[in-house]
Design a protein around this motif. Structure first.
Motif, PDB file in Angstrom:
ATOM      1  N   LYS A 134       0.748  -1.041   0.090  1.00 21.67           N
ATOM      2  CA  LYS A 134      -0.162  -0.126   0.078  1.00 21.67           C
ATOM      3  C   LYS A 134       0.850   1.277   0.010  1.00 21.67           C
ATOM      4  N   ARG A 135       1.887   1.338   0.581  1.00 23.26           N
ATOM      5  CA  ARG A 135       2.520   2.330   0.743  1.00 23.26           C
ATOM      6  C   ARG A 135       3.590   2.861  -0.550  1.00 23.26           C
ATOM      7  N   TYR A 136       4.177   1.773  -1.019  1.00 24.28           N
ATOM      8  CA  TYR A 136       5.192   1.882  -1.759  1.00 24.28           C
ATOM      9  C   TYR A 136       4.850   1.653  -3.241  1.00 24.28           C
ATOM     10  N   THR A 137       3.796   0.967  -3.533  1.00 26.47           N
ATOM     11  CA  THR A 137       3.282   0.536  -4.931  1.00 26.47           C
ATOM     12  C   THR A 137       3.027   1.902  -5.820  1.00 26.47           C
ATOM     13  N   PRO A 138       2.363   2.637  -5.110  1.00 32.13           N
ATOM     14  CA  PRO A 138       1.913   3.881  -5.969  1.00 32.13           C
ATOM     15  C   PRO A 138       3.005   4.601  -6.442  1.00 32.13           C
ATOM     16  N   VAL A 150      -2.796 -13.578  -8.481  1.00 31.71           N
ATOM     17  CA  VAL A 150      -3.839 -13.042  -7.706  1.00 31.71           C
ATOM     18  C   VAL A 150      -4.199 -14.435  -6.959  1.00 31.71           C
ATOM     19  N   ASN A 151      -4.316 -15.347  -7.714  1.00 38.37           N
ATOM     20  CA  ASN A 151      -4.880 -16.912  -7.179  1.00 38.37           C
ATOM     21  C   ASN A 151      -4.120 -17.339  -6.048  1.00 38.37           C
ATOM     22  N   LYS A 174      -9.768  -8.075   0.751  1.00 36.70           N
ATOM     23  CA  LYS A 174     -10.888  -7.660   1.630  1.00 36.70           C
ATOM     24  C   LYS A 174     -11.384  -6.398   1.453  1.00 36.70           C
ATOM     25  N   ARG A 175     -10.482  -5.461   0.664  1.00 32.92           N
ATOM     26  CA  ARG A 175     -10.994  -3.996   0.607  1.00 32.92           C
ATOM     27  C   ARG A 175     -10.665  -3.679  -1.109  1.00 32.92           C
ATOM     28  N   PHE A 176     -11.632  -3.065  -1.470  1.00 32.23           N
ATOM     29  CA  PHE A 176     -11.553  -2.570  -2.979  1.00 32.23           C
ATOM     30  C   PHE A 176     -10.151  -1.848  -3.376  1.00 32.23           C
ATOM     31  N   ARG A 177      -9.944  -0.805  -2.530  1.00 30.99           N
ATOM     32  CA  ARG A 177      -8.843  -0.132  -2.429  1.00 30.99           C
ATOM     33  C   ARG A 177      -7.316  -0.759  -2.364  1.00 30.99           C
ATOM     34  N   ASN A 178      -7.360  -1.803  -1.571  1.00 32.07           N
ATOM     35  CA  ASN A 178      -6.045  -2.701  -1.357  1.00 32.07           C
ATOM     36  C   ASN A 178      -6.218  -3.484  -2.699  1.00 32.07           C
ATOM     37  N   THR A 196      -2.776  -3.272  -5.004  1.00 31.71           N
ATOM     38  CA  THR A 196      -1.983  -4.557  -5.448  1.00 31.71           C
ATOM     39  C   THR A 196      -2.053  -5.059  -6.710  1.00 31.71           C
ATOM     40  N   LEU A 197      -3.240  -4.741  -7.458  1.00 28.49           N
ATOM     41  CA  LEU A 197      -3.174  -5.203  -8.981  1.00 28.49           C
ATOM     42  C   LEU A 197      -2.464  -4.342  -9.821  1.00 28.49           C
TER      43      LEU A 197
END
Length: 198
Positions: free
Chosen positions: A18-22, A145-146, A152-156, A160-161
């Motif tokens: 969450k912190r580094y990907t963007p 992904v599999n 659990k959350r749309f934003r996460n 991640t995607l």
């Protein structure tokens, strides 16, 4: 991490993602090369908290990733939002769009042509055979992904995607690393140089 003697919870990895990907996506996108103008577009499914969400994706005729967008719905508005995002990312509209038989995507293209967001000369094709390229490309994303514990959350899920898509684009050599002025672009140090580039 286990090889290095570190014990980490899954939530720690999630926090890093969450912190580094963007930031990684932003910095790598500065070096992105433009994809071709013949687009193959399709949706695949991702489960978030037990419900299906829709991952719109597009590749060009050479298999280069054009863009992606995660959506709660699969309808005309979602398709139009994806097309608009892809055009913005590439900086130009496609000359040819190949879709499957899903009516909402075809209607979205017609409405965008009527609204001037797509050129009237943009060719629209419907072909399951030509869309095999994007169907095969989905497999690389879905295989990552599999094996996860699920979203659990749309934003996460979206963050991640975006990281998974970035890694897939790096593997497909969709970045111009000569712009970072490195002598050896095959060296692992290229990663650090690219990430620290301003």
């Amino acid at each position: 991490m286990a090889e290095r003697g570190l014990s980490l919870a899954h939530t720690t990895i999630l926090r890093w993602v969450k912190r580094y990907t963007p930031e990684f996506v932003k910095r790598w996108n500065r070096l992105a090369t433009t994809a071709g103008r013949s687009w193959r577009i399709d949706e695949t499914y991702v489960k978030i908290r037990g419900k299906w969400a829709y991952l719109y994706r597009a590749v060009d005729r050479a298999g280069k990733t054009i863009d992606f967008r995660l959506s709660v719905r699969r309808d005309v508005a979602a398709a139009k939002a994806f097309f608009a995002k892809a055009i913005r990312t590439q900086g130009r509209a496609p000359e040819t769009i190949t879709l499957d038989g899903y009516a909402a995507s075809h209607r979205a293209v017609r409405e965008m042509k009527a609204g001037g967001l797509l050129s009237g000369r943009t060719k629209l094709r419907s072909s399951k055979y030509l869309n095999n390229l994007i169907e095969q490309d989905h497999r690389h994303i879905k295989s990552r992904v599999n094996v996860m514990l699920g979203f659990k959350r749309f934003r996460n899920a979206a963050i991640t995607l975006s990281g998974i898509e970035l890694m897939h684009r790096i593997r497909k050599d969709q970045f111009d690393l000569t712009r970072v002025h490195l002598k050896d672009t095959t060296s692992p140090s290229v990663w650090m140089a690219v990430l620290s580039a301003r």
